[in-house]
Design a protein around this motif. Structure first.
Motif, PDB file in Angstrom:
ATOM      1  N   GLU A 207       4.346 -38.299 -18.778  1.00 60.88           N
ATOM      2  CA  GLU A 207       3.331 -39.515 -18.722  1.00 60.88           C
ATOM      3  C   GLU A 207       4.111 -40.535 -18.010  1.00 60.88           C
ATOM      4  N   ASP A 208       3.593 -41.000 -17.050  1.00 61.92           N
ATOM      5  CA  ASP A 208       4.349 -41.732 -16.178  1.00 61.92           C
ATOM      6  C   ASP A 208       4.071 -43.477 -16.572  1.00 61.92           C
ATOM      7  N   ASN A 209       3.086 -43.785 -17.234  1.00 61.03           N
ATOM      8  CA  ASN A 209       2.878 -45.078 -17.679  1.00 61.03           C
ATOM      9  C   ASN A 209       3.743 -45.471 -18.917  1.00 61.03           C
TER      10      ASN A 209
ATOM     11  N   ARG B 147       8.787 -38.110 -17.109  1.00 57.87           N
ATOM     12  CA  ARG B 147       7.849 -39.331 -16.326  1.00 57.87           C
ATOM     13  C   ARG B 147       7.122 -38.852 -15.256  1.00 57.87           C
ATOM     14  N   ASP B 148       7.467 -37.568 -14.753  1.00 59.33           N
ATOM     15  CA  ASP B 148       6.461 -37.205 -13.787  1.00 59.33           C
ATOM     16  C   ASP B 148       6.234 -35.536 -13.866  1.00 59.33           C
ATOM     17  N   GLY B 149       5.556 -34.857 -12.974  1.00 55.68           N
ATOM     18  CA  GLY B 149       5.417 -33.248 -13.048  1.00 55.68           C
ATOM     19  C   GLY B 149       6.523 -32.722 -12.744  1.00 55.68           C
TER      20      GLY B 149
ATOM     21  N   LEU C  95       0.063 -37.470 -11.868  1.00 57.18           N
ATOM     22  CA  LEU C  95       1.451 -37.886 -11.951  1.00 57.18           C
ATOM     23  C   LEU C  95       2.008 -37.678 -10.776  1.00 57.18           C
ATOM     24  N   PRO C  96       3.071 -38.634 -10.470  1.00 58.55           N
ATOM     25  CA  PRO C  96       3.763 -38.544  -9.553  1.00 58.55           C
ATOM     26  C   PRO C  96       4.564 -37.379  -9.179  1.00 58.55           C
ATOM     27  N   ARG C  97       4.603 -36.933  -7.888  1.00 58.57           N
ATOM     28  CA  ARG C  97       5.445 -35.661  -7.228  1.00 58.57           C
ATOM     29  C   ARG C  97       4.561 -34.526  -7.566  1.00 58.57           C
TER      30      ARG C  97
END
Lengths: 147, 145
Positions: free
Chosen positions: A13-15, A39-41, A70-72
């Protein structure tokens, strides 16, 4: 009464707000669990495959809560990698996302996610959803043990 | 496919007591649903694929399947495998209700595409209530294929 051994949960989860809410809800549900957050994939894949700073003592999660956007590396790609790697492939993956796009729902199930949940917008509802999720997966369901 | 839309549940269960408990618990969890009961694997296959006594029927396919494992005629494993191979049910959530807690059965079920493996607890009613809330209120079910 059965006693529960700690369940390793991986939250992707990035939030940061959603991370806090999830931590709080899981604590409230009084279920013994160990929450790991990425925080990201890409960080999730690093955690799962013990790379990029995650050592071989990194636990194999028993359950994964995975955001889609998700980022990345996005959540769908992470799900695909989990399902195509036998040591990880049986781990239940719950998509937990803001999206209610039908194509995301269908694609997630097709790729083998175990449930698709749209995050409720209201805080109290989100907490309640996570409590029910915790009870369903940690108390009622049997999770596969490490292969 | 929204969480509030009705669930069409197929319950595959040969124990009449468990069927009654499940019906009652789903009613309690206040989730809009309709439920069809198949009493063995063959009846389930007939209902799902419009065969046997359901040949020519026009019912909508279920969007959630609760599947007991130990079934007469066709086993739960076999039903799960056939369901996952069929395009119509490739994404339909299947929840296994079993008495076995053998690790190999649990892992095998998840690998074959079961969405949850539940060991029938002493308090089946409470488990089904949580299940009803989880799938009926929070989860988004895939639309019919």
């Amino acid at each position: 009464m059965q006693s529960y051994k700690p369940v390793h949960l991986l939250l992707v989860e990035d939030n940061p707000d959603d991370v806090l809410i999830t931590q709080r809800a899981l604590k409230r549900s009084r279920i013994a669990n160990d929450l790991h957050v990425t925080r990201d994939g890409q960080e999730a894949l690093d955690f799962l495959f013990h790379q990029g700073g995650w050592g071989c003592d990194t636990p194999r999660p028993d359950l994964i809560l995975l955001d889609v956007n998700l980022p990345r590396v996005n959540g769908m790609e992470v799900l695909k990698q989990i399902r195509s790697n036998p040591p990880l492939s049986a781990i239940p993956v719950i998509m937990l996302t803001a999206s209610d796009r039908e194509e995301d729902v269908v694609k997630s199930y097709r790729l083998g996610s175990n449930t698709y949940i749209q995050k409720p917008v209201e805080f109290e509802k989100f907490l309640h959803a996570l409590e029910v999720l915790g009870e369903y997966w940690i108390v009622i369901a049997k999770l596969p043990s490490a292969a | 496919m929204t969480p509030s839309s009705a669930m069409r549940i197929l319950l595959v269960e040969n124990n009449p007591d468990d069927v009654e408990i499940a019906r009652h618990a789903l009613k309690q969890s206040a989730v809009g649903h309709e439920i069809t009961v198949a009493r063995d694997g063959q009846e389930a296959m007939d209902f799902l694929f419009y065969e046997g006594e359901h040949a020519g029927a026009t019912h909508a396919p279920p969007n959630l399947i609760l599947l007991d494992f130990n079934l007469p005629r066709i086993s739960g494993f076999e039903v799960l495998q056939r369901v996952r191979k069929a395009h119509t049910f490739a994404t339909t959530p299947v929840i296994i209700l079993a008495t076995s807690i053998r690790d190999e059965n649990i892992a095998k079920s998840y690998r074959l595409g079961a969405n949850t493996y539940i060991q029938k607890p002493a308090n089946l009613k409470q488990a089904i209530e949580v299940l009803g809330q989880y799938w009926g209120i929070f989860a988004m079910l895939p639309p019919a294929a």
